[in-house]
Motif scaffolding. Structure first.
Motif, PDB file in Angstrom:
ATOM      1  N   SER A  52       0.859  -1.192   0.000  1.00  0.00           N
ATOM      2  CA  SER A  52       0.000   0.000   0.000  1.00  0.00           C
ATOM      3  C   SER A  52       0.886   1.231   0.000  1.00  0.00           C
ATOM      4  N   HIS A  53       0.409   2.278  -0.668  1.00  0.00           N
ATOM      5  CA  HIS A  53       1.161   3.540  -0.612  1.00  0.00           C
ATOM      6  C   HIS A  53       0.703   4.392   0.567  1.00  0.00           C
ATOM      7  N   GLY A  54      -0.166   3.815   1.421  1.00  0.00           N
ATOM      8  CA  GLY A  54      -0.469   4.489   2.692  1.00  0.00           C
ATOM      9  C   GLY A  54      -1.826   5.153   2.751  1.00  0.00           C
ATOM     10  N   TYR A  55      -2.550   5.199   1.619  1.00  0.00           N
ATOM     11  CA  TYR A  55      -3.826   5.927   1.631  1.00  0.00           C
ATOM     12  C   TYR A  55      -4.895   5.156   0.871  1.00  0.00           C
ATOM     13  N   ILE A  56      -6.157   5.344   1.282  1.00  0.00           N
ATOM     14  CA  ILE A  56      -7.293   5.062   0.405  1.00  0.00           C
ATOM     15  C   ILE A  56      -7.683   6.420  -0.160  1.00  0.00           C
ATOM     16  N   GLU A  57      -7.940   6.459  -1.441  1.00  0.00           N
ATOM     17  CA  GLU A  57      -8.235   7.725  -2.115  1.00  0.00           C
ATOM     18  C   GLU A  57      -9.652   7.635  -2.656  1.00  0.00           C
ATOM     19  N   GLU A  58     -10.415   8.685  -2.496  1.00  0.00           N
ATOM     20  CA  GLU A  58     -11.801   8.665  -2.958  1.00  0.00           C
ATOM     21  C   GLU A  58     -12.125  10.026  -3.557  1.00  0.00           C
ATOM     22  N   ALA A  59     -12.766   9.985  -4.719  1.00  0.00           N
ATOM     23  CA  ALA A  59     -13.130  11.262  -5.371  1.00  0.00           C
ATOM     24  C   ALA A  59     -14.227  11.942  -4.569  1.00  0.00           C
ATOM     25  N   CYS A  60     -14.166  13.256  -4.540  1.00  0.00           N
ATOM     26  CA  CYS A  60     -15.197  14.033  -3.833  1.00  0.00           C
ATOM     27  C   CYS A  60     -15.386  15.346  -4.572  1.00  0.00           C
TER      28      CYS A  60
END
Length: 1606
Positions: free
Chosen positions: A969-977
């Motif tokens: 993992s690169h350390g984040y979950i990313e979510e569009a907002c």
């Protein structure tokens, strides 16, 4: 008379002022002394004893002003607060806050430089003596408060009779004279199973180790051995002749010398220490060692390291002051001095002292230059822009070319050194010489604003008046009358001069139109009125002439000198008829009507008509007959000129071009207040245009009236671009950086401080430059190098040899080693570098063992075998038995000496899971797509699609936090907002203007906008609703309706139609009519017929009237003339009149002419009016159509108002010459809707935590321009955060202390140990740290609980059986303040810890130490309250205890006086049958019994009361029984569901009737009254009904409701 000397005494006054020439102790002061009687009167000196006379002079200290620097009061500390005596004598009362006390201090006058006391009078000369005492508070006594007891310990013996104890600890110490602490320990005897074997009465005890001693010096030992070894040395010397061997020895010696040299910082000496071993019985008395039967006695000696204190060098010289220049604001700098460590401490608890010392200093250099000062500089403001102020819906956003009014302009701000090169600044070649920008952080003052409102003047459109009427045919130039060609002209004038724009007056339409005509003339006669008809030859009637009264006018219609019309044709007299008696009488001709067309063409011809009517018919005989109807009307042609209209048309003025012919102007001049550098010329095109056709030849237009085509103009000065010099390059990182990827860059920039204009030199070169930094120097990393362990040093044999079983040359010892500091590449470095950068110092000594013959010897452990990767696999390491140990049985015992060790392989299973909350929605850097709303300037950095982040944590199979990369993992979950874009308030377009509120005079017209959509997401707010007009925005402007715009036009009256006709005479009374029409008035007169409602109905002339048609022989008079004017002011005593003239004289028999004059009084508002000006209200602020806000204009209008309130034409007021003092226009401002402007986001901050789950990065922005007016407000989100990537927190942690271990003995001085381990946590307070491999803490500094000094072993005492001892210190209590009602009294916080006494044998009780208590002050204290708590009653008792406000149960702290009862048994006890003791400690009867009380209110007996049993359905027994009452606390014996019993007890416990008995009695009485009333009403005789007059039965009728079945 004799007196006794005892009756007289010497009296002296106070000493006078200290007098003297010099300051200091040489002064003299005097006082008066006299002899007085005891009663007070003065007497002779001889009456008093001379020997007892006081001195009247003494030496003193003369104080001068300069002594102030030498002497001062010294204030001692306040002593303890003592109670006031008078208060302490009062009777004791409950203490609430404390007692008033008093505290004193010592105050002395001292000479400061010598620190010696001086006389108080010296200090009092400069400053009064400070207070010696002050009031203080003695808080209430606070007794010791202790916790609850712990559970009982185990029995002190495993068999037989022993002791067990329980302890408690001190929660709060006694303060302010409170009582001491109770015993912290309780004991009780405990019994175990009987002892089978005999109990040992003795135990082996070891004492503490002695201090570390230095063994005998080498010389002493060698001297002892010299005799033995001489021969051996000789033999060795012979054998060492080999040169190679000698070389090897030499190298080894050099290396050892070098190590010693490098190790000069640690002087390690290994010595020895000893201890006593004794046998003690259980009372603690020593006995012979033989009583302690033990195979192997403990060691009484061991090797140790001699303790050495830290040694440092002397201080070096102070460094020079860091402040080398003179600075008024912060004049001080710092200077530093250092010292170095000469020898590091070994085995010492004391750390080395500080090696660096700093102090404040001033720049001492003479003539130190002033420090550089910095200030802000600003570039020029940019041009004014209106577009940022436009709302989203504004249609002008598409075309912003001609926007004007309020706008916004910006500028840049930079920092410069303000006193840099002052001389060069003064000698600068240009005024605008710019200083070099420097780093903005150097400027400390407030940053000047970078945005401001500005104003672009709006062009005022040209406004012109309506066209005048066409003038007469006139010459082009009356001064030069040539040819027969002329022009008819009509004109209009400029009513509002244009401003702004490019062409100024060129933007006005043409003001003159011309029609070519023939026979022009400049002057002509104009008929004013016709005179009376004068019959020819002086006759009384008949044909005659009328002379016209004329004036001379010019082509503009203005009256001029009659001489000018000498060439014009004078109007000839007009033929007329003065009617004779019995002649037909005609009215005068009406005025000519307006011309039907303004010009004449092929299909149109202008016509005018006029008419007259018959006033009286002619007689039958002799009179001139009336003409037929066609002769009553006349027509004539008018406006016969053709419809070809010409005018000059001008084009816009061209660019201003330098005019070389004009040299009279200097290089710079001003014109209209603007600087200019030269005069130029502007030209424009002028053409002749035929209306509705186009351009024609110039001869068609009047040449003389041709507009100018050339005019002078100003050329503005040229402005070149001016830029600052480049700033210095930003610094590259100077220190080495480890692991920084990517090339570092440095940049420099400059600023445009003057933009080019009017053809000036452009800004060419770049304003920002960037270049790569040179590679930073590589980091020097340092490491400790450990050298080989030296020989294992044993305790000297001279010490060992007395111990039984000791063997020379073997056993435990200690060995040392050298350590040196190295660079990473192996080069030598200073020890100081390693101390700073290389982590903890490796161990310098260690315990070692020289095996003896009986010891087991093994090889070292091998490395662990490799793991095959399977989870749960095992890895092993081995060792083997060496030498003679193989033959020893004990060495083969694998339990004692294992030869193989196993360890589970690590299971690498990882799982990722999200932690923490989502971050804010973060827009990507740069431009973003704009969604959910229209874009306004600055939107892109505020809204659109972004991303939000949630941190990911990676855990291994044991739940330990690991690096996130292990979970791929690169350390984040990313979510569009999406951050929705602001939507401004949307209004409709402007409605059409309403009609003017007045048809005559000044009124108002209104237009408005309505709300279409409310704002959302922080868009521009809507303007406030106007509740009067119910519109969101409205505009009101004054308007003026010309009162003569529409006029009533009448035709002549018809002939009077006689009603009751005497047909023969054709005369008599009748009716006449006329046409009345509403017409639009123009410059050429009323032209067009319009609807009647447009004219004022009040002013409408009559359309019919009664009339009298004179008979042929009667007198005929004219129409009434106009009324004369009433004199103002209107007065009923004044009058007006009108008259009529006779037209035809009567015949002899006819009716004579009356006196044709009418008079009427002047009545106000009927036929006489006053007039006054009225001014309208101001309009709303009017802006240009191209403006959003800014400077506008408010207007109002003048109105002429008649005294009856009606608005009339302004001419009525103008004719009266009334004053006009009002200003009709005023400037106004519409506030600009300035949107909030924000700075860019700052770079992301460093993470708030170096590791763990909760770290956050923050970025901020600030408001660069607050919103104004109805602008978009600033968003609340000025700070954004996002989680940092999760990193495990590694740190060192102590393990638990081991139990106190005494080697090979039962008790005495031992050691306890603990280890340190590397642990990982997620950084949160509630996370339990988990142990990991030590390699993870390789980069972590060895600090535990903030302390670098790691302690893994410490001395301890193991109590012997039977000893009485103190247990360990409890942990420090909570910090507690001295408070009253939750309010801190300001005595500070206190913490306490305690040690309780532990007894193992009762007979040793007299040997016990005292229990111990230790306190310390603390800062973060809290107020605690103590309250009594009680459990529920159980019978006559309950538990009562004291509790602290945080829930801890304690002993002490609660007020004894308010302690609740724990026992409620009755006194005397309740001995009567069926009685019990109640909660109120009074005897009561059980349920079913009534109390019978004695006279002193005590219970005498309990009497049984009857009980009513109401049977239920299931109860078959219908009889009523009496049952005994039961004890209220025992369960009822009545089976469930069998029936319920009510016990009726009319008497209370005191023998009185209960309240419910009264209620039942009252209810019964009401019921009886009701029953009697009903019986009475039922038995009462009814009255007989009245007899009806007609008592026949009515027939039954059925109402038909439409049903067909009826």
């Amino acid at each position: 008379m004799g007196f006794h000397c005892a009756e007289f005494l010497r009296v002296s006054r106070p000493w006078g002022r200290c007098m003297g020439d010099d300051c200091g102790p040489g002064g003299i002061q005097t006082r008066a002394v006299w002899c007085a009687h005891v009663e007070g009167w003065t007497t002779l000196h001889t009456n008093c004893k001379q020997a007892a006379r006081p001195s009247n002079q003494q030496n003193c200290f003369k104080v001068c002003d300069w002594h102030k620097e030498l002497y001062d009061w010294r204030l001692g500390p306040w002593n303890q607060c003592q109670p006031v005596i008078s208060k302490s004598l009062e009777k004791a009362r409950e203490c609430v806050k404390g007692d008033e006390g008093i505290q004193v201090r010592e105050i002395t006058c001292i000479q400061k430089d010598k620190d010696v006391p001086a006389e108080d009078i010296i200090c009092e000369y400069f400053e009064p003596k400070p207070l010696l005492e002050q009031a203080c508070l003695i808080p209430c006594q606070q007794d010791c408060i202790v916790s609850e007891f712990s559970p009982w310990s185990e029995c002190s013996r495993t068999c037989g009779s022993g002791l067990q104890h329980r302890t408690r600890h001190v929660v709060a110490p006694p303060q302010f004279g409170g009582s001491g602490c109770p015993n912290l320990t309780e004991f009780q005897v405990c019994q175990s199973s009987p002892c089978e074997a005999e109990e040992s009465l003795y135990s082996l005890q070891v004492g503490p180790w002695s201090a570390c001693s230095v063994p005998h010096s080498r010389q002493a030992r060698q001297a002892r051995r010299r005799g033995k070894n001489k021969e051996r040395v000789k033999d060795r010397g012979k054998a060492m002749k080999d040169p190679e061997a000698r070389e090897l020895i030499k190298k080894k010696r050099n290396r050892n010398r070098q190590n010693r040299q490098e190790n000069r910082y640690w002087d390690i000496q290994i010595g020895y220490q000893t201890r006593d071993v004794l046998c003690a019985n259980k009372t603690g008395k020593a006995a012979d060692l033989s009583f302690c039967q033990q195979e192997k006695l403990p060691l009484t000696f061991q090797s140790c390291v001699i303790t050495k204190e830290c040694q440092v060098s002397e201080w070096l010289e102070w460094s020079s002051c860091s402040k080398t220049c003179h600075d008024v604001t912060s004049p001080t700098g710092t200077r530093v001095r250092t010292r170095t460590i000469r020898q590091f401490p070994i085995g010492s608890e004391e750390e080395c002292p500080e090696l660096e010392e700093k102090e404040a200093c001033l720049s001492q250099e003479d003539g130190a230059v002033l420090c550089a000062t910095y200030g802000w500089r600003m570039t020029e403001w940019t041009e004014c822009h209106v577009d940022p102020l436009l709302s989203q819906q504004d249609k002008r956003r598409a075309n912003q070319t001609a926007l004007c009014g309020g706008g916004v302009q910006t500028r840049e701000v930079y920092c410069i050194q303000t006193n840099d090169n002052l001389l060069s600044h003064l000698n600068a070649q240009k005024d605008r010489e710019a200083s070099k920008p420097v780093d903005s952080k150097l400027c400390t003052g407030p940053v000047p604003n970078t945005t401001q409102l500005c104003h672009i003047p709006c062009p005022v459109e040209c406004e012109v008046s309506p066209w005048s009427a066409w003038g007469p045919c006139t010459f082009e130039n009356c001064n030069d009358q040539q040819g027969k060609k002329g022009f008819k002209l009509r004109k209009r004038r400029i009513t509002n001069e244009p401003t702004g724009g490019s062409g100024v007056t060129g933007s006005c339409p043409h003001l003159l139109e011309a029609i070519p005509c023939e026979e022009p003339s400049c002057y002509d006669w104009k008929a004013v009125r016709l005179g009376d008809c004068e019959p020819d030859n002086g006759k009384a009637c008949g044909p005659g002439t009328q002379v016209q009264e004329v004036v001379c006018i010019n082509s503009d219609g203005e009256e001029v000198d009659r001489q000018l019309c000498r060439d014009a044709i004078f109007p000839i007299p007009v033929a007329c008829d003065a009617p004779c008696p019995k002649d037909c009488v005609l009215s005068p001709w009406s005025t000519w009507s307006s011309c039907s067309h303004t010009c004449s063409g092929k299909t149109t011809e202008g016509k005018q008509i006029r008419a007259r009517s018959i006033l009286a018919y002619a007689g039958e005989e002799g009179g001139i007959r009336c003409p037929n109807s066609s002769a009553l009307q006349e027509a004539r042609s008018c406006n016969e000129h053709p419809c070809t209209v010409y005018h000059w048309q001008t084009g816009p003025w061209g660019q201003c071009i330098e005019d070389t012919s004009v040299s009279s102007f200097n290089t710079t001049t001003t014109w209209n207040g603007e600087a200019s550098c030269s005069v130029g010329m502007q030209t424009r095109k002028v053409i002749c245009v035929r209306v509705n056709v186009g351009q024609v030849g110039p001869k068609k237009c009047p040449e003389n009236l041709r507009p100018e085509t050339v005019r002078p103009c100003l050329l503005p000065c040229r402005k070149d671009c001016i830029v600052t010099p480049y700033s210095d390059w930003t610094p590259c990182p100077s220190s080495c950086r480890e692991g920084v990827s990517g090339a570092r860059k440095q940049s420099r920039q400059r600023f445009i401080i003057q933009l080019p204009a009017n053809g000036g030199r452009e800004c060419s070169e770049p304003l920002y430059e960037e270049k790569a930094c040179e590679a930073p120097p590589p980091c020097h990393s340092y490491r400790w190098k450990t050298h080989k362990w030296r020989r294992c040093l044993l305790v000297p044999w001279s010490i060992q040899q007395d111990v039984p079983g000791a063997q020379e040359g073997c056993g435990p010892g200690r060995q040392a080693r050298a350590i040196t500091c190295r660079k990473q590449d192996g080069g030598q470095a200073s020890v100081q570098e390693c101390l700073q950068y290389a982590g903890p110092v490796p161990a310098l000594t260690q315990a070692c063992q020289i095996p003896c013959q009986d010891d087991c010897q093994f090889t070292s452990w091998s490395k662990f075998s490799s793991c095959n990767g399977d989870c749960g696999a095992v890895r092993t390491r081995k060792r083997a038995i060496v030498g003679k140990s193989k033959k020893k049985e004990k060495c083969k015992n694998s339990h004692l000496y294992p030869l193989i060790e196993t360890q589970y392989c690590p299971c690498d299973k990882y799982n990722a899971q999200p932690v923490g909350n989502w971050s804010d929605c973060i827009l990507p850097e740069g431009k973003a797509d704009v969604l959910l709303g229209m874009k306004v300037q600055g939107d892109s950095k505020e809204c659109g699609q972004g991303y939000r982040y949630q941190a990911m944590a990676c855990y291994d199979q044991n739940g330990r936090l690991v690096e996130t990369s292990r979970c791929n993992s690169h350390g984040y979950i990313e979510e569009a907002c999406i951050i929705p874009c602001p939507s401004d308030c949307k209004l409709s377009e402007w409605s059409n203007w309403s009609r003017c509120s007045k048809s005559c005079g000044s009124g108002v017209k209104v237009r408005s906008k309505w709300l279409r959509e409310k704002p959302y997401n922080g868009g521009r707010p809507c303007p406030k609703l106007d509740h009067v007009n119910q519109a969101q925005v409205y505009e009101v402007v004054p308007c003026h309706s010309d009162c003569n715009q529409y006029v009533w036009v009448t035709e002549p009256w018809s002939v009077c139609k006689v009603t009751f006709v005497d047909m023969r005479d054709n005369c008599g009374e009748g009716v006449q009519t006329r046409k009345v029409r509403c017409m639009q008035n123009t410059a050429d007169g009323p032209l067009e017929h319009v609807e009647d409602y447009l004219c004022d109905p009040e002013d409408m002339p009559l359309g019919s009237r009664e009339c009298k048609l004179p008979c042929p022989e009667d007198c005929v008079i004219s129409e009434w003339g106009p009324w004369t004017q009433c004199a103002l002011p209107c007065n009923p005593s004044g009058s007006r009149q009108r008259s009529a003239d006779p037209i035809r004289q009567p015949a002899d028999e006819g009716r004579a002419c009356p006196n044709a004059v009418e008079k009427e009084p002047c009545n106000l508002n009927r036929n006489c009016y006053h007039y006054d000006y009225n001014v309208t209200d101001w309009s709303t602020c009017q802006l240009s159509e191209k403006a959003v806000c800014g400077n506008g204009i408010k207007t109002r209008m003048l109105d002429c108002v008649r005294s009856d309130g009606k608005s009339v034409d302004l001419k009525y007021c103008e004719e009266l010459g009334l004053e006009k003092n009002w200003q009709m226009n005023t400037s106004c401002t519409v506030e600009c809707p300035l949107n909030c402007q924000l700075s860019d986001w700052s770079p992301w901050s460093e993470c708030s935590q170096t590791c763990g789950l909760t770290g956050k990065m923050i970025r901020r922005r600030r408001v660069t321009q607050p919103f104004q007016g109805d602008g978009r407000p600033c968003p609340s989100l000025m700070e954004q955060s996002k989680p940092c990537p999760v990193k495990p927190c590694y740190h060192w942690q102590y393990g638990q202390w081991s139990p106190c271990q005494v080697q090979e003995a039962q008790c005495g001085e031992g050691t306890r140990t603990r280890n340190i381990s590397c642990v990982v946590s997620d950084g949160s307070a509630d996370d339990f740290s988990k142990v990991v491999d030590e390699e993870f803490c390789a980069d972590v500094e060895l600090i535990i609980d903030g302390n670098k000094h790691i302690i893994l072993e410490e001395a301890c005492t193991q109590p012997c059986p039977g000893d009485c001892y103190l247990n360990d210190w409890t942990s420090w209590s909570l910090c507690q303040l001295t408070c009253v009602n939750g309010e801190d009294l300001g005595f500070g916080g206190i913490q306490v810890r305690s040690r309780a006494v532990i007894i193992q044998e009762l007979e040793n009780q007299h040997l016990c130490p005292e229990q111990m208590l230790e306190t310390k002050s603390c800062d973060d204290g809290q107020c605690y309250e103590y309250k009594w708590m009680a459990s529920a009653w159980k019978g006559s008792s309950r538990t009562v205890w004291c509790q602290r406000s945080d829930g801890v149960n304690v002993t002490g702290g609660c007020l004894v006086a308010s302690q609740p009862d724990a026992d409620r048994s009755c006194n005397p006890p309740c001995s009567q049958p069926h009685s019990y003791c109640s909660e109120m400690k009074a005897c009561r009867c059980e349920e079913g019994y009534t109390e019978v009380m004695s006279s002193n209110s005590t219970l005498e007996q309990c009497t049984l009361i009857p009980v009513v049993v109401v049977p239920t359905v299931e109860d078959k027994r219908g009889d009523v029984k009496t049952s005994r009452a039961v004890h209220p606390t025992q369960p009822s014996s009545n089976p469930a569901g069998r029936g319920r019993t009510w016990f009726l007890q009319p008497f209370g416990p005191d023998g009185r009737l209960k309240t419910w008995v009264y209620g039942v009695a009252a209810g019964a009485f009401v019921l009886l009254v009701f029953i009697f009333s009903m019986i009475y009403l039922a038995c009462k005789k009814p009255k007989k009904p009245q007899r009806r007059q007609n008592n026949r039965l009515k027939p039954l009728t059925l109402a038909y409701d439409g049903d067909a079945d009826m």
